[in-house]
Design a protein around this motif. Structure first.
Motif, PDB file in Angstrom:
ATOM      1  N   MET A   1     -17.350   1.499  -1.744  1.00  0.00           N
ATOM      2  CA  MET A   1     -16.356   2.098  -2.612  1.00  0.00           C
ATOM      3  C   MET A   1     -15.876   1.047  -3.623  1.00  0.00           C
ATOM      4  SD  MET A   1     -13.193   4.396  -1.475  1.00  0.00           S
ATOM      5  CE  MET A   1     -11.629   4.067  -2.181  1.00  0.00           C
ATOM      6  N   VAL A   2     -15.654   1.465  -4.823  1.00  0.00           N
ATOM      7  CA  VAL A   2     -15.228   0.566  -5.894  1.00  0.00           C
ATOM      8  C   VAL A   2     -13.735   0.285  -5.761  1.00  0.00           C
ATOM      9  CG1 VAL A   2     -15.030   0.304  -8.393  1.00  0.00           C
ATOM     10  CG2 VAL A   2     -16.989   1.488  -7.437  1.00  0.00           C
ATOM     11  N   GLU A   3     -13.361  -0.967  -5.873  1.00  0.00           N
ATOM     12  CA  GLU A   3     -11.945  -1.357  -5.848  1.00  0.00           C
ATOM     13  C   GLU A   3     -11.225  -0.752  -7.056  1.00  0.00           C
ATOM     14  OE1 GLU A   3     -10.110  -3.804  -3.942  1.00  0.00           O
ATOM     15  OE2 GLU A   3     -11.722  -3.933  -2.462  1.00  0.00           O
ATOM     16  N   ARG A  74      -1.833  -4.920  -2.244  1.00  0.00           N
ATOM     17  CA  ARG A  74      -2.903  -4.253  -1.507  1.00  0.00           C
ATOM     18  C   ARG A  74      -2.330  -3.470  -0.323  1.00  0.00           C
ATOM     19  NH1 ARG A  74      -7.768  -3.586  -1.713  1.00  0.00           N
ATOM     20  NH2 ARG A  74      -9.346  -3.805  -0.143  1.00  0.00           N
ATOM     21  N   GLY A  75      -2.815  -2.251  -0.133  1.00  0.00           N
ATOM     22  CA  GLY A  75      -2.358  -1.412   0.959  1.00  0.00           C
ATOM     23  C   GLY A  75      -1.300  -0.410   0.551  1.00  0.00           C
ATOM     24  N   VAL A  76      -0.663  -0.616  -0.589  1.00  0.00           N
ATOM     25  CA  VAL A  76       0.347   0.319  -1.070  1.00  0.00           C
ATOM     26  C   VAL A  76      -0.360   1.349  -1.949  1.00  0.00           C
ATOM     27  CG1 VAL A  76       2.468   0.571  -2.428  1.00  0.00           C
ATOM     28  CG2 VAL A  76       2.104  -1.466  -1.025  1.00  0.00           C
ATOM     29  N   ASN A  77      -0.046   2.620  -1.733  1.00  0.00           N
ATOM     30  CA  ASN A  77      -0.676   3.704  -2.494  1.00  0.00           C
ATOM     31  C   ASN A  77      -2.195   3.717  -2.331  1.00  0.00           C
ATOM     32  OD1 ASN A  77       1.354   5.211  -3.506  1.00  0.00           O
ATOM     33  ND2 ASN A  77       1.234   4.430  -5.585  1.00  0.00           N
ATOM     34  N   ASN A  78      -2.674   3.336  -1.177  1.00  0.00           N
ATOM     35  CA  ASN A  78      -4.104   3.356  -0.852  1.00  0.00           C
ATOM     36  C   ASN A  78      -4.952   2.500  -1.778  1.00  0.00           C
ATOM     37  OD1 ASN A  78      -3.730   5.103   1.330  1.00  0.00           O
ATOM     38  ND2 ASN A  78      -3.633   6.834  -0.047  1.00  0.00           N
ATOM     39  N   GLU A  79      -4.411   1.458  -2.349  1.00  0.00           N
ATOM     40  CA  GLU A  79      -5.225   0.553  -3.189  1.00  0.00           C
ATOM     41  C   GLU A  79      -5.845  -0.520  -2.331  1.00  0.00           C
ATOM     42  OE1 GLU A  79      -3.687  -0.879  -6.858  1.00  0.00           O
ATOM     43  OE2 GLU A  79      -2.384   0.822  -7.044  1.00  0.00           O
TER      44      GLU A  79
END
Length: 79
Positions: A1-3, A74-79
């Motif tokens: 999956m692309v970051e 990272r980890g906030v809002n599924n990023e």
């Protein structure tokens, strides 16, 4: 999956070219600035039009995030 950041970078690179800017400007005129709902149309047409607008706003927001570096940790809002 692309970051998320990488995807934003690809979108910004694509739409910051002279041709990309022309396409995005055309889409803004054609979709964003056009009415979403017209009284004589069925309600479903408004939902369809809002979906079109959402795609353009997603591109615009990706470009803004890339330019401004507006990313959540990272980890906030599924990023």
């Amino acid at each position: 999956m692309v970051e998320h950041k990488d995807l934003d970078a690809m979108i910004a690179k694509l739409f910051k070219t002279p041709d990309g800017k022309k396409v995005l400007n055309h889409w803004e005129e054609r979709y964003i600035k056009a009415p979403v709902c017209i009284p004589t149309q069925p309600a479903e047409q408004g939902y369809y039009r809002e979906g079109q607008n959402s795609v353009i706003r997603t591109i615009q927001n990706a470009i803004k995030r890339r330019e401004n570096g507006d990313y959540l940790p990272r980890g906030v809002n599924n990023e």
